[in-house]
Design an enzyme around this catalytic site. Structure first.
Site, mmCIF file in Angstrom:
data_model
loop_
_atom_site.group_PDB
_atom_site.id
_atom_site.type_symbol
_atom_site.label_atom_id
_atom_site.label_comp_id
_atom_site.label_asym_id
_atom_site.label_seq_id
_atom_site.Cartn_x
_atom_site.Cartn_y
_atom_site.Cartn_z
ATOM 1 N N ARG A 46 13.573 29.038 -41.648
ATOM 2 C CA ARG A 46 13.854 28.231 -40.458
ATOM 3 C C ARG A 46 15.035 28.808 -39.679
ATOM 4 O O ARG A 46 15.069 28.753 -38.454
ATOM 5 C CB ARG A 46 14.120 26.774 -40.840
ATOM 6 C CG ARG A 46 14.604 25.908 -39.672
ATOM 7 C CD ARG A 46 14.547 24.427 -39.961
ATOM 8 N NE ARG A 46 15.149 24.063 -41.224
ATOM 9 C CZ ARG A 46 16.463 23.946 -41.448
ATOM 10 N NH1 ARG A 46 17.333 24.193 -40.488
ATOM 11 N NH2 ARG A 46 16.910 23.583 -42.638
ATOM 12 N N ASP A 170 10.665 30.110 -15.945
ATOM 13 C CA ASP A 170 9.456 30.287 -16.742
ATOM 14 C C ASP A 170 8.714 31.490 -16.173
ATOM 15 O O ASP A 170 8.204 31.454 -15.050
ATOM 16 C CB ASP A 170 8.603 29.019 -16.663
ATOM 17 C CG ASP A 170 7.380 29.075 -17.562
ATOM 18 O OD1 ASP A 170 6.915 30.184 -17.884
ATOM 19 O OD2 ASP A 170 6.874 27.998 -17.931
ATOM 20 N N LYS A 195 0.284 33.137 -23.947
ATOM 21 C CA LYS A 195 -0.460 33.676 -22.816
ATOM 22 C C LYS A 195 -0.437 35.210 -22.832
ATOM 23 O O LYS A 195 -0.883 35.833 -23.781
ATOM 24 C CB LYS A 195 0.099 33.088 -21.525
ATOM 25 C CG LYS A 195 0.320 31.565 -21.550
ATOM 26 C CD LYS A 195 -0.924 30.765 -21.894
ATOM 27 C CE LYS A 195 -0.818 29.279 -21.594
ATOM 28 N NZ LYS A 195 0.186 28.532 -22.356
#
Length: 377
Positions: A46, A170, A195
């Site tokens: 983590r 973004d 993407k």
């Protein structure tokens, strides 16, 4: 090194344990301490993982950044970044943005006391007027999803920096191959690496990159505290995808531009929203700010019935959400990606039934055009 070389080699030298040329998957939750109270470079996945670190270093290099972080999803990246702010902080958000980000801001953060204001950031005077003493962040997309509006990132950064306001961009639609917001003065760039960066529609993931050490420390702490990091196997898949990003983006770009020109001449198409076309109102900004146009754009047809027929009669294009994969996808923001927005907001932004968003893949462009021609009736 050039972008194409960085995509294959940045952060990805031979594995020090056995010399593996391709980065191995460190599919482990925990790492042995080297000595009493003395962990090695990694102690718990983590907090950090060798496979993840290589991907983070690679993406940072591609964006021209110093510090990279990857997350379980694109929305996990956004949620982690927005957790830097507190109740009472004022955030300026471009008013035309991805529906999932809108939902996070309006349904999750605003009820917790963050002041979220949507502003048309193409209007720099409107941005200046919206800034308050408690303004802490400016959130941008460019090109915007799905209306393909462009924001002048250099100008926005110039307004924000003297006031100590953190700027975000973004960069999912273009990838660092065609746009590098950090070079334009933006503080933090983020991606849904689901993407183009991964490019094969088999991973959901996100990323954030910055050059600012203080912001980097905040992101690292939040990523660890919130547990939003990307899993090692997904990092491996994303790293495999990023190696072909340059060649894929070139094909996405050329295919999409050819289809945009074809659509512009079709009698049932009323508007094509593609920044590579001279008809786009911000075409000059596109040429100045971007080195290419990517593979995703939108267009309008004469009415909702034409849109419905198109969406249900394609054979190569797949009716599905998402974008940036090697396969071509098509969707209707009104009923799909932006359904989480209230109807009045969608209509105000012109996200109406006649609008279609298309993600052009790397198939042969003649086959894609033939598929569209058969379906638009």
């Amino acid at each position: 090194m050039k972008f194409e070389t960085l995509a294959i080699h940045a952060g990805q030298g031979p594995d020090p344990a056995y010399g593996a040329v391709m980065s191995p998957i460190y599919q482990t939750s925990t790492f042995a301490f080297q000595d009493y109270n003395q962990p090695g470079p990694f102690d718990y996945t983590r907090s950090g993982n060798p496979t993840r670190k290589q991907l983070e270093d690679c993406l940072a290099a591609l964006e021209g950044g110093k510090f990279g972080y990857v997350f379980a999803t694109g929305m996990a990246a956004s949620a982690t970044l927005l957790s830097m702010f507190n109740a009472g902080d004022h955030l300026i958000i471009h008013d035309d943005l991805y529906g999932g980000t809108y939902r996070l801001l309006v349904s999750v953060l605003a009820p917790k006391g963050m002041e979220v204001e949507f502003v048309n950031l193409r209007d720099l005077d409107a941005l200046r007027a919206a800034i308050k003493p408690n303004t802490k962040g400016i959130w941008t997309e460019t090109p915007t999803n799905p209306l393909m509006n462009l924001l002048d990132l250099s100008a926005i950064a110039e307004i924000a920096k003297p006031k100590g306001i953190v700027t975000f961009c973004d960069n999912t639609f273009l990838s660092p191959f065609y746009q590098r917001p950090l070079d334009l003065g933006i503080d933090i760039v983020m991606h849904s690496t689901t993407k183009y960066i991964n490019g094969h529609s088999d991973v959901v993931a996100g990323a954030a990159i910055t050059n600012d050490p203080e912001l980097s420390d905040k992101i690292k702490m939040l990523q660890n505290a919130m547990g939003t990091a990307q899993a090692p196997f997904d990092c491996f898949l994303t790293m495999r995808g990023v190696k072909t990003l340059p060649v894929r983006m070139e094909r996405h770009n050329s295919n999409a531009l050819a289809i945009a020109h074809w659509l512009e001449a079709h009698p049932k198409v009323t508007q094509v929203l593609h920044p590579g076309l001279e008809s786009h109102p911000q075409h000059e900004l596109a040429k100045r700010q971007m080195s290419g146009y990517g593979g995703t754009f939108s267009f309008r047809v004469t009415d909702g019935e034409v849109a419905k027929h198109l969406l249900t009669h394609l054979k190569i294009f797949v009716l599905a959400e998402s974008l940036g994969g090697v396969e071509s996808l098509i969707e209707q923001p009104w009923t799909m990606t932006h359904l989480s927005m209230p109807e009045d907001v969608r209509r105000k932004l012109t996200l109406t039934e006649d609008l279609i968003r298309i993600s052009v893949g790397i198939e042969h462009v003649d086959d894609l055009i033939a598929d569209l021609e058969e379906a638009i009736k």
